[in-house]
Design a protein around this motif. Structure first.
Motif, PDB file in Angstrom:
ATOM      1  N   GLY A  66       0.831  -1.201   0.000  1.00 45.85           N
ATOM      2  CA  GLY A  66       0.000   0.000   0.000  1.00 45.85           C
ATOM      3  C   GLY A  66       0.866   1.252   0.000  1.00 45.85           C
ATOM      4  N   GLY A  67       0.459   2.241  -0.780  1.00 45.01           N
ATOM      5  CA  GLY A  67       1.196   3.500  -0.849  1.00 45.01           C
ATOM      6  C   GLY A  67       2.348   3.491  -1.831  1.00 45.01           C
ATOM      7  N   GLN A  68       2.554   2.354  -2.541  1.00 36.98           N
ATOM      8  CA  GLN A  68       3.696   2.269  -3.445  1.00 36.98           C
ATOM      9  C   GLN A  68       3.339   1.630  -4.788  1.00 36.98           C
ATOM     10  N   HIS A  69       2.100   1.852  -5.256  1.00 37.58           N
ATOM     11  CA  HIS A  69       1.745   1.314  -6.570  1.00 37.58           C
ATOM     12  C   HIS A  69       0.863   2.291  -7.363  1.00 37.58           C
ATOM     13  N   THR A  70       1.138   2.336  -8.648  1.00 37.66           N
ATOM     14  CA  THR A  70       0.379   3.109  -9.629  1.00 37.66           C
ATOM     15  C   THR A  70      -0.697   2.190 -10.201  1.00 37.66           C
ATOM     16  N   GLN A  71      -1.849   2.765 -10.561  1.00 35.10           N
ATOM     17  CA  GLN A  71      -2.909   1.949 -11.145  1.00 35.10           C
ATOM     18  C   GLN A  71      -3.330   2.489 -12.510  1.00 35.10           C
ATOM     19  N   PHE A  72      -3.404   1.585 -13.476  1.00 30.98           N
ATOM     20  CA  PHE A  72      -4.037   1.863 -14.758  1.00 30.98           C
ATOM     21  C   PHE A  72      -5.400   1.205 -14.670  1.00 30.98           C
ATOM     22  N   GLU A  73      -6.451   1.980 -14.844  1.00 33.01           N
ATOM     23  CA  GLU A  73      -7.800   1.456 -14.665  1.00 33.01           C
ATOM     24  C   GLU A  73      -8.610   1.634 -15.951  1.00 33.01           C
ATOM     25  N   TYR A  74      -9.478   0.666 -16.223  1.00 33.35           N
ATOM     26  CA  TYR A  74     -10.367   0.797 -17.382  1.00 33.35           C
ATOM     27  C   TYR A  74     -11.683   0.098 -17.084  1.00 33.35           C
ATOM     28  N   SER A  75     -12.707   0.491 -17.806  1.00 31.78           N
ATOM     29  CA  SER A  75     -13.998  -0.194 -17.724  1.00 31.78           C
ATOM     30  C   SER A  75     -14.630  -0.190 -19.107  1.00 31.78           C
ATOM     31  N   ASP A 127      -8.343   5.497 -17.007  1.00 30.34           N
ATOM     32  CA  ASP A 127      -7.664   6.548 -16.253  1.00 30.34           C
ATOM     33  C   ASP A 127      -6.389   6.010 -15.615  1.00 30.34           C
ATOM     34  N   ILE A 128      -5.554   6.943 -15.188  1.00 25.44           N
ATOM     35  CA  ILE A 128      -4.358   6.651 -14.394  1.00 25.44           C
ATOM     36  C   ILE A 128      -4.672   7.093 -12.970  1.00 25.44           C
ATOM     37  N   SER A 129      -4.355   6.257 -11.989  1.00 19.87           N
ATOM     38  CA  SER A 129      -4.644   6.600 -10.596  1.00 19.87           C
ATOM     39  C   SER A 129      -3.394   6.544  -9.718  1.00 19.87           C
ATOM     40  N   PHE A 130      -3.167   7.660  -9.007  1.00 18.59           N
ATOM     41  CA  PHE A 130      -2.113   7.747  -7.992  1.00 18.59           C
ATOM     42  C   PHE A 130      -2.732   7.778  -6.586  1.00 18.59           C
TER      43      PHE A 130
END
Length: 197
Positions: free
Chosen positions: A80-89, A98-101
């Motif tokens: 937790g606190g150390q990963h970037t997320q690429f999200e799609y639906s 989107d890109i999530s920080f």
């Protein structure tokens, strides 16, 4: 003969209507990353993506509008606190992304987010698709999520991009360390640049 042609045309159109593209993570970084592919009913183990390589998987959707997340870490542990997320639906036959920080940024600082130091991009070769682009080391709240509710907390629209009306047959690229040069690929023994990877 005409009935066979009509039947073949209908079958081809049905196949095209259900064609599915790919979520492609391009690791342009000089370091290895690990990916966890997650949605409401699925979670992969860590998938190793060595420096200067890419990973691809077909789009999936647990339900209309349900999201999928490709979580990126610099280690084989999802901390937790150390990963970037690429999200799609996929909603009503269109891709949104989107890109999530949210899980790694502290205020305007996203230095804990893998790839942020060299830039992150989410886009597609499909011209009608939007491009999420967070330049290296920048604060980019119109391009990526820093908080869970940007309209309420920052007074900004949600940084969601998409390909409305274009279906799901295109590929969506998620570029980590996007400011670094494109990946190379071998075609018939010759090295060429892969413009999108």
């Amino acid at each position: 003969m005409l009935s066979k042609f009509v039947l073949l045309t209908t079958a081809l159109q049905a196949g095209l209507a259900t064609a599915i593209g790919n979520a492609i993570v391009s690791n342009r970084c000089s370091y290895d990353i690990w990916l966890w592919s997650v949605d409401q009913g699925y979670s992969s183990g860590p998938i190793h993506i060595p420096a200067r390589t890419k990973y691809s998987e077909p789009f999936r959707s647990a339900c209309n509008g349900c999201g999928s997340s490709l979580k990126i870490s610099k280690t084989d542990q999802l901390v937790g606190g150390q990963h970037t997320q690429f999200e799609y639906s996929i909603a009503d036959g269109s891709i949104w992304y989107d890109i999530s920080f949210v899980d790694c940024a502290k205020g305007e600082n996203a230095s804990n987010c893998p790839g942020h130091d060299k830039g992150l991009v989410m886009d597609s070769p499909e011209q009608a698709c939007g491009k999420a682009n967070c330049a290296a080391g920048s604060y980019c709240p119109t391009q990526s999520y820093y908080v869970d509710f940007p309209q309420q907390k920052l007074g900004l629209d949600d940084p969601v991009f998409g390909c409305p009306g274009k279906g799901t047959s295109m590929d969506l690229y998620m570029k980590v360390c996007s400011d670094e040069g494109p990946l190379k690929r071998s075609i018939a023994g010759r090295m060429t640049l892969d413009d999108y990877a």
